[in-house]
Design an enzyme around this catalytic site. Sequence first.
Site, PDB file in Angstrom:
ATOM      1  N   SER A 188      14.011   5.770  -3.119  1.00  0.00           N
ATOM      2  CA  SER A 188      12.914   5.588  -2.155  1.00  0.00           C
ATOM      3  C   SER A 188      12.671   4.099  -1.923  1.00  0.00           C
ATOM      4  O   SER A 188      12.642   3.609  -0.784  1.00  0.00           O
ATOM      5  CB  SER A 188      11.642   6.258  -2.714  1.00  0.00           C
ATOM      6  OG  SER A 188      10.507   5.814  -2.043  1.00  0.00           O
TER       7      SER A 188
ATOM      8  N   HIS B  96       8.395  -5.968  -4.363  1.00  0.00           N
ATOM      9  CA  HIS B  96       7.941  -4.580  -4.344  1.00  0.00           C
ATOM     10  C   HIS B  96       7.513  -4.144  -5.738  1.00  0.00           C
ATOM     11  O   HIS B  96       8.202  -4.382  -6.723  1.00  0.00           O
ATOM     12  CB  HIS B  96       9.078  -3.670  -3.857  1.00  0.00           C
ATOM     13  CG  HIS B  96       8.603  -2.304  -3.488  1.00  0.00           C
ATOM     14  ND1 HIS B  96       8.276  -1.946  -2.204  1.00  0.00           N
ATOM     15  CD2 HIS B  96       8.364  -1.213  -4.251  1.00  0.00           C
ATOM     16  CE1 HIS B  96       7.871  -0.694  -2.171  1.00  0.00           C
ATOM     17  NE2 HIS B  96       7.916  -0.221  -3.410  1.00  0.00           N
TER      18      HIS B  96
ATOM     19  N   ASP C 174      13.000   8.438   4.021  1.00  0.00           N
ATOM     20  CA  ASP C 174      12.079   8.151   2.912  1.00  0.00           C
ATOM     21  C   ASP C 174      10.649   8.504   3.301  1.00  0.00           C
ATOM     22  O   ASP C 174       9.894   9.022   2.479  1.00  0.00           O
ATOM     23  CB  ASP C 174      12.158   6.691   2.472  1.00  0.00           C
ATOM     24  CG  ASP C 174      11.158   6.430   1.355  1.00  0.00           C
ATOM     25  OD1 ASP C 174      11.250   7.107   0.319  1.00  0.00           O
ATOM     26  OD2 ASP C 174      10.248   5.612   1.542  1.00  0.00           O
TER      27      ASP C 174
ATOM     28  N   LYS D 129      14.308   1.463   1.544  1.00  0.00           N
ATOM     29  CA  LYS D 129      13.468   0.653   2.446  1.00  0.00           C
ATOM     30  C   LYS D 129      13.894  -0.812   2.386  1.00  0.00           C
ATOM     31  O   LYS D 129      13.929  -1.514   3.396  1.00  0.00           O
ATOM     32  CB  LYS D 129      11.990   0.798   2.053  1.00  0.00           C
ATOM     33  CG  LYS D 129      11.437   2.169   2.385  1.00  0.00           C
ATOM     34  CD  LYS D 129       9.995   2.320   1.951  1.00  0.00           C
ATOM     35  CE  LYS D 129       9.865   2.550   0.478  1.00  0.00           C
ATOM     36  NZ  LYS D 129       8.834   3.451   0.034  1.00  0.00           N
TER      37      LYS D 129
ATOM     38  N   ARG E 217       7.123  14.505  -1.724  1.00  0.00           N
ATOM     39  CA  ARG E 217       7.058  14.317  -3.183  1.00  0.00           C
ATOM     40  C   ARG E 217       5.617  14.197  -3.654  1.00  0.00           C
ATOM     41  O   ARG E 217       5.251  14.656  -4.740  1.00  0.00           O
ATOM     42  CB  ARG E 217       7.833  13.047  -3.589  1.00  0.00           C
ATOM     43  CG  ARG E 217       9.341  13.247  -3.515  1.00  0.00           C
ATOM     44  CD  ARG E 217      10.063  11.920  -3.660  1.00  0.00           C
ATOM     45  NE  ARG E 217       9.702  11.213  -4.863  1.00  0.00           N
ATOM     46  CZ  ARG E 217       9.586   9.881  -4.951  1.00  0.00           C
ATOM     47  NH1 ARG E 217       9.818   9.112  -3.894  1.00  0.00           N
ATOM     48  NH2 ARG E 217       9.252   9.313  -6.078  1.00  0.00           N
TER      49      ARG E 217
HETATM   50  N1  URA Z   1       7.104   3.249  -4.322  1.00  0.00           N
HETATM   51  C1  URA Z   1       7.961   3.766  -3.392  1.00  0.00           C
HETATM   52  O1  URA Z   1       8.197   3.178  -2.339  1.00  0.00           O
HETATM   53  N2  URA Z   1       8.547   4.935  -3.672  1.00  0.00           N
HETATM   54  C2  URA Z   1       8.334   5.623  -4.834  1.00  0.00           C
HETATM   55  O2  URA Z   1       8.915   6.660  -5.021  1.00  0.00           O
HETATM   56  C3  URA Z   1       7.438   5.074  -5.785  1.00  0.00           C
HETATM   57  C4  URA Z   1       6.840   3.868  -5.504  1.00  0.00           C
END
Ligand code: URA
Length: 377
Positions: free
Chosen positions: A183, A82, A161, A187, A168
């Site tokens: 966040s 990620h 989220d 996930k 956001r």
């Molecule tokens: N990627 C995400 O999944 N969440 C964030 O807040 C920033 C980048």
Amino acid sequence: MQTVELITKKRDGGKFSSEEISWLIENYTHGNIPDYQMAALLMAIYLRGMDERETSDLTLAMARSGEQLRVNTQISPVVDKHSTGGVGDKVTLAVAPLVAACGVAVGKMTGRGLGHTGGTVDKLESVDGFHVELSREDFMRILHDHQIVLAGQSAELAPADGKLYALRDVTGTIESIPLIASSIMSKKLAVGASHLLLDVKFGSGAFMKTIEQARQLAQAMVDIGRAAGLHTVAAITSMEQPLGRAIGNAIELAEAIDILRGNGPADVSELCYHEAAELLLMTGKAANQAEADQMVAQAIQSGAAVKKLTEVIAAQGGNPQQIERPELLPHAPIRVMLTAPQTGYIAAINAEGLGLASMSLAQAASKKVSLLIIVPA
Ligand code: URA
């Protein structure tokens, strides 16, 4: 409990208890807290921050807000990768099939663009027919059959989220370490891979503008991952300038295909190959760096890496011909060459400015425009 009391508590610098965080997330997920109150709360968190325990509680509450896949109980290892978000960041598009082609399963739930940064889901949707909304059964079936799945945020996984991310994006509360860490990690915990590589970006095109902020974000996420039993490693990488040359959904996918064929721009190719090798090392698939590099090079040269991308695109309903022949991907209807008024050297590139320009172009032309940077050798 009253939401307004919790807003004023955080506004005045207080700390939330674990019960308060669970209550907030549960009630927001079920629509009992309106967006205007949650927006005020997010701004209070943005300004006042959260400590390590609050951030961890927030992450766990968000991960629990929906289904939990626990993919690694059925297939192991399953890796996830990620990025915290950047401009021209197509690394996931290349690393995921590359690692899968080397024999390590990749189960990835990926996001849409946030602020000036692009999203992997939007880039994948440049392919006709490709769908990212997968049921739990489809997610597991595709992962099992192809050792790779690239799904979008589903309503069932970490739904808190999904709602907070969208809020956001429009309330100026993106660039907050506890909010980004919770966040991303909620996930990751909801999917339940066994190994996670985080690419934490810093610089002009990233949410974290300095390497020190990136280090703090990386540490927060590694701490959450390790506490939850997820083997987590973070790379801190520069986003001072866009990665590669393409910024925009379809042209970034085309550039990722070039990287998988061994013809991509040097900067982004090097990063992709390095991250893929790191995942092979983390899972023990490669015994040492030389072996990992060799496996990555072999997957590129043999064509196995690009074949794996084609395979997952087809498995998720997309047109595989657009991977085999990227010229079939959508094109901007208008192309304009901007030339420098005089000869000189490029001393710096404003990555955030280019990300914002690309977003405005897409909004102005219903997503049919993108930016391609061509710097003469
Ligand atoms: N990627 C995400 O999944 N969440 C964030 O807040 C920033 C980048």
